[in-house]
Design an enzyme around this catalytic site. Structure first.
Site: not given
Ligand code: PGA
Length: 244
Positions: A67, A136, A138, A143
């Site tokens: 992404d 959350n 994702h 999302e």
């Molecule tokens: P993080 O983010 O590795 O910083 O916890 C993971 C994500 O939001 O996909």
């Protein structure tokens, strides 16, 4: 699902690093899907170490990133282009032409996303996809309530993600509200997926994603349907999963 429980973040990164390394040794032109965020940084350190100490050859590897923020330039310090150059690409022997990252400044997002999907197909699909997970649920920037049939597209980020990401930006106004992301169907087509999660703050969502109902409310729950999923967790998260 293959579950690997580790005692520390270093061990988690080493285990993930070993799997990626073995995959490259087996297939020099591996198509590798990469993730950003804090979780895979240790894995990228391991890959740099493998390059420096063992001469692991990345010259034929093809990279696709999950992404990118929409509306920010690749030179922006918060872009995922910048993140990947900083943590991995500038430190290993890669062919710059083999790096594919969505362009956050595209003028025609639909066409650009179609092009990205086409490139993945042209390379015969992603062999190994690295994933983190958002609080959350994702994966990528898919999302909650993203369709399991979704492909690469422009999405609106939800409030929690914007809040979580704000730690990297000087003000709330600067935090991107949109992103380009591979879709859930795109991710699920990867031949092997490695999901990494570290820290107590991920315990609740890991339990939901891996042991709860498979629902679009928890995007990562779709991974339960994948035939070759490797989950690497630290031990703080593991009891929740083991005692299912
Ligand atoms: P993080 O983010 O590795 O910083 O916890 C993971 C994500 O939001 O996909």
């Amino acid at each position: 699902m293959k579950l690997i429980i580790t005692n520390s973040y270093d061990e988690l990164s080493q285990k993930a690093g070993q799997i990626v390394k073995q995959a490259i040794l087996k297939k020099a032109d591996l198509v590798l899907g990469l993730a950003t965020g804090s979780t895979p940084i240790g894995l990228y350190k391991e890959l740099v170490k493998a390059r420096n100490k063992e001469g692991l050859d990345f010259s034929k590897v093809i990279f696709f990133n999950l992404d990118e923020y929409f509306g920010i330039a690749s030179e922006n310090k918060n872009s995922y282009h910048y993140f990947m150059q900083k943590h991995l690409f500038s430190k290993i022997n890669i062919n710059q032409k083999s790096i594919f990252i969505l362009n956050g400044q595209t003028k025609n997002e639909a066409k650009h996303c179609q092009w990205y999907e086409g490139k993945i197909k042209e390379k015969k699909g992603i062999d190994l996809q690295i994933l983190g997970i958002g609080a959350n649920g994702h994966i990528g920037f898919n999302e909650p309530r993203s369709s399991f049939n979704s492909r690469t597209r422009l999405v609106n980020l939800n409030k929690q993600t914007i809040k979580d990401n704000s730690r990297f930006f000087s003000s709330m106004d600067d935090v991107p509200k949109k992103a380009l992301t591979m879709g859930l169907a795109t991710i699920m087509e990867a031949k092997t997926i490695i999901l990494l999660a570290f820290g107590k703050h991920k315990a609740k969502i890991i339990k939901k994603a891996l042991t709860g109902p498979i629902t679009e409310k928890v995007p990562a729950s779709v991974l339960q349907n994948h035939s070759d999923l490797i989950v690497i967790l630290d031990k703080k998260l593991s009891p929740i999963v083991i005692h299912r």
